[in-house]
Design an enzyme around this catalytic site. Structure first.
Site, mmCIF file in Angstrom:
data_model
loop_
_atom_site.group_PDB
_atom_site.id
_atom_site.type_symbol
_atom_site.label_atom_id
_atom_site.label_comp_id
_atom_site.label_asym_id
_atom_site.label_seq_id
_atom_site.Cartn_x
_atom_site.Cartn_y
_atom_site.Cartn_z
ATOM 1 N N TYR A 157 0.845 -1.197 0.000
ATOM 2 C CA TYR A 157 0.000 0.000 0.000
ATOM 3 C C TYR A 157 0.891 1.261 0.000
ATOM 4 C CZ TYR A 157 -4.281 2.690 0.570
ATOM 5 O OH TYR A 157 -5.325 3.562 0.370
ATOM 6 N N LYS A 164 -3.127 8.664 2.514
ATOM 7 C CA LYS A 164 -4.377 8.543 3.291
ATOM 8 C C LYS A 164 -4.218 9.136 4.691
ATOM 9 C CE LYS A 164 -7.047 6.483 0.243
ATOM 10 N NZ LYS A 164 -8.021 7.300 -0.519
HETATM 11 P P1 NAD Z 1 -11.916 3.247 -8.466
HETATM 12 O O1 NAD Z 1 -10.739 2.945 -9.291
HETATM 13 O O2 NAD Z 1 -13.240 2.875 -8.988
HETATM 14 O O3 NAD Z 1 -11.929 4.796 -8.070
HETATM 15 C C1 NAD Z 1 -10.768 5.607 -8.061
HETATM 16 C C2 NAD Z 1 -11.120 6.801 -8.892
HETATM 17 O O4 NAD Z 1 -10.072 7.765 -8.893
HETATM 18 C C3 NAD Z 1 -11.387 6.447 -10.365
HETATM 19 O O5 NAD Z 1 -12.679 6.840 -10.714
HETATM 20 C C4 NAD Z 1 -10.354 7.277 -11.107
HETATM 21 O O6 NAD Z 1 -10.825 7.754 -12.341
HETATM 22 C C5 NAD Z 1 -10.170 8.405 -10.122
HETATM 23 N N1 NAD Z 1 -8.980 9.213 -10.425
HETATM 24 C C6 NAD Z 1 -7.675 8.815 -10.478
HETATM 25 N N2 NAD Z 1 -6.894 9.828 -10.882
HETATM 26 C C7 NAD Z 1 -7.723 10.891 -11.079
HETATM 27 C C8 NAD Z 1 -7.523 12.234 -11.513
HETATM 28 N N3 NAD Z 1 -6.291 12.711 -11.826
HETATM 29 N N4 NAD Z 1 -8.606 13.051 -11.600
HETATM 30 C C9 NAD Z 1 -9.837 12.595 -11.284
HETATM 31 N N5 NAD Z 1 -10.095 11.339 -10.875
HETATM 32 C C10 NAD Z 1 -9.042 10.502 -10.781
HETATM 33 O O7 NAD Z 1 -11.662 2.525 -7.056
HETATM 34 P P2 NAD Z 1 -12.386 2.644 -5.643
HETATM 35 O O8 NAD Z 1 -11.913 1.478 -4.868
HETATM 36 O O9 NAD Z 1 -13.841 2.864 -5.837
HETATM 37 O O10 NAD Z 1 -11.708 3.943 -5.016
HETATM 38 C C11 NAD Z 1 -12.439 5.079 -4.570
HETATM 39 C C12 NAD Z 1 -11.851 5.594 -3.261
HETATM 40 O O11 NAD Z 1 -12.046 4.631 -2.244
HETATM 41 C C13 NAD Z 1 -10.352 5.859 -3.315
HETATM 42 O O12 NAD Z 1 -10.056 7.023 -2.558
HETATM 43 C C14 NAD Z 1 -9.782 4.646 -2.611
HETATM 44 O O13 NAD Z 1 -8.537 4.944 -2.029
HETATM 45 C C15 NAD Z 1 -10.843 4.447 -1.560
HETATM 46 N N6 NAD Z 1 -10.852 3.127 -0.904
HETATM 47 C C16 NAD Z 1 -10.910 1.989 -1.642
HETATM 48 C C17 NAD Z 1 -10.937 0.755 -0.996
HETATM 49 C C18 NAD Z 1 -10.953 -0.539 -1.775
HETATM 50 O O14 NAD Z 1 -10.575 -1.559 -1.223
HETATM 51 N N7 NAD Z 1 -11.395 -0.542 -3.027
HETATM 52 C C19 NAD Z 1 -10.920 0.703 0.398
HETATM 53 C C20 NAD Z 1 -10.879 1.895 1.122
HETATM 54 C C21 NAD Z 1 -10.852 3.107 0.450
HETATM 55 O O1 0WE Z 2 -6.726 3.134 -1.982
HETATM 56 C C1 0WE Z 2 -6.716 2.042 -2.517
HETATM 57 C C2 0WE Z 2 -6.086 1.840 -3.886
HETATM 58 C C3 0WE Z 2 -5.764 3.121 -4.572
HETATM 59 C C4 0WE Z 2 -4.921 2.971 -5.801
HETATM 60 C C5 0WE Z 2 -4.953 1.871 -6.634
HETATM 61 C C6 0WE Z 2 -4.141 1.844 -7.783
HETATM 62 C C7 0WE Z 2 -4.073 0.655 -8.693
HETATM 63 C C8 0WE Z 2 -3.632 1.037 -10.094
HETATM 64 C C9 0WE Z 2 -4.092 4.013 -6.109
HETATM 65 N N1 0WE Z 2 -3.294 3.994 -7.190
HETATM 66 C C10 0WE Z 2 -3.308 2.951 -8.031
HETATM 67 N N2 0WE Z 2 -2.500 2.979 -9.130
HETATM 68 C C11 0WE Z 2 -2.555 2.063 -10.119
HETATM 69 O O2 0WE Z 2 -1.744 2.098 -11.065
HETATM 70 N N3 0WE Z 2 -7.253 0.966 -1.833
HETATM 71 C C12 0WE Z 2 -7.672 1.177 -0.455
HETATM 72 C C13 0WE Z 2 -7.356 -0.393 -2.375
HETATM 73 C C14 0WE Z 2 -6.104 -1.118 -2.027
HETATM 74 O O3 0WE Z 2 -4.985 -0.965 -2.777
HETATM 75 C C15 0WE Z 2 -3.990 -1.709 -2.167
HETATM 76 C C16 0WE Z 2 -4.492 -2.328 -1.025
HETATM 77 C C17 0WE Z 2 -5.846 -1.952 -0.923
HETATM 78 C C18 0WE Z 2 -6.791 -2.341 0.170
HETATM 79 C C19 0WE Z 2 -2.653 -1.857 -2.541
HETATM 80 C C20 0WE Z 2 -1.837 -2.676 -1.764
HETATM 81 C C21 0WE Z 2 -2.326 -3.288 -0.628
HETATM 82 C C22 0WE Z 2 -3.654 -3.135 -0.239
#
Ligand code: NAD
Ligand code: 0WE
Length: 258
Positions: A157, A164
């Site tokens: 991560y 974060k």
């Molecule tokens: P996702 O990939 O669907 O959403 C991430 C979004 O970020 C995408 O829509 C992407 O287009 C947008 N993004 C990236 N660069 C950008 C830019 N320059 N301008 C505008 N938008 C941009 O994945 P998600 O899991 O739905 O992530 C949404 C949020 O939830 C993130 O902040 C992620 O860190 C957080 N989150 C995710 C998880 C998980 O396990 N999936 C857990 C906790 C928190």
């Molecule tokens: O916030 C996130 C992921 C955000 C994210 C994901 C990507 C994948 C593709 C940010 N940048 C990128 N860049 C890319 O090129 N999460 C909370 C989901 C997540 O991501 C992990 C996790 C978890 C949970 C990465 C490593 C370990 C755990």
């Protein structure tokens, strides 16, 4: 449950149907809100337009959150089309791929800059841009999404954990700044969900498994569960809650291990 009827909201971070931001958009629309969705690039425009078409009377606009100009243009469009704003959901996050696979100590200056620009500064810049629109409505609610990797080390991560941690701190500082204008700022710390942002992360399945084994509820969280908590925080039901990081993670955070 939480009522958003008559309210206008901005949702940033919809990429596809599995996006957390899309789950929140659907729940907010079901609660009665009219929404604006943004896309970060032409590559994702069609995706976002197709999803937005499922909503009643949506507004779709470009916004690369790394661009001050696009943030400013978005605020002008929202003011013209909505005449104000009641809530804003921030679901944008990005770190360059190498930063999520190399050892953390190898984090590059540019990788750090991009991760904190897109994932953290964007909350500050967008909130500043929409705050005057919320003031027109007598207040508003800002919500972002975070992960417990801000406090604890999850393999790979890496710099996203640092982003974060800064995001959660920004929630508290923004809440303190904007509270006098009745603008609330909160975050949901979600358990892991297999979205686009989680695909291609090596070891993601084992993270899901660890949550299933150790979380008090012995299961992972679903998109709709994040969306329900989000709708609550966006709604008047949460009118005295600000500066809060709400854990929506099956209780994983209380677990001391084993
Ligand atoms: P996702 O990939 O669907 O959403 C991430 C979004 O970020 C995408 O829509 C992407 O287009 C947008 N993004 C990236 N660069 C950008 C830019 N320059 N301008 C505008 N938008 C941009 O994945 P998600 O899991 O739905 O992530 C949404 C949020 O939830 C993130 O902040 C992620 O860190 C957080 N989150 C995710 C998880 C998980 O396990 N999936 C857990 C906790 C928190
Ligand atoms: O916030 C996130 C992921 C955000 C994210 C994901 C990507 C994948 C593709 C940010 N940048 C990128 N860049 C890319 O090129 N999460 C909370 C989901 C997540 O991501 C992990 C996790 C978890 C949970 C990465 C490593 C370990 C755990």
């Amino acid at each position: 449950m939480s009522d958003l009827s008559g309210k206008h909201g901005l949702i940033v971070g919809v990429a596809n149907k599995r996006s957390i931001a899309w789950a929140i958009a659907q729940a907010a629309a079901a609660a009665g809100a009219r929404l604006a969705l943004t896309y970060p690039s032409e590559r994702l425009e069609e995706n976002v337009r197709e999803l937005a078409a499922k909503l009643a009377n949506p507004l779709v606009a470009p916004c690369d959150v790394a661009s001050d100009q696009q943030i400013a243009d978005l605020a002008v469009t929202l003011d013209r089309e909505f005449g104000g704003l009641d809530f804003f959901v921030h679901g944008a996050a990005f770190a360059p791929q190498p930063e999520l696979s190399n050892p953390f100590v190898q984090t590059s200056r540019e990788g750090f800059r991009v991760a904190l620009d897109v994932s953290t500064y964007s909350l500050i810049g967008l909130t500043r841009a929409v705050a005057p629109l919320m003031e027109k409505r007598g207040g508003g609610s800002v919500l972002t999404l975070t992960f417990i990797g801000s406090h604890r080390v999850f393999p790979n991560y890496n710099v996203m954990g640092v982003a974060k941690a800064a995001l959660e701190s920004s929630v508290r500082y923004l809440a303190a700044d904007l509270g006098p204008q009745n603008i609330r700022v909160n975050a949901i710390s979600a358990g892991p969900i297999k979205t686009l942002a989680a695909s291609g992360i090596s070891g993601f399945s084992s993270i899901l498994q660890v949550y299933r084994e150790r979380a008090p509820l012995r299961r992972n969280v679903e998109l709709a569960e994040i969306a329900d908590a989000a709708t609550f925080l966006l709604s008047p039901a949460a009118r005295a809650i600000t500066g809060e990081i709400l854990m929506v993670d099956s209780g994983f955070h209380v677990s001391g291990g084993i």
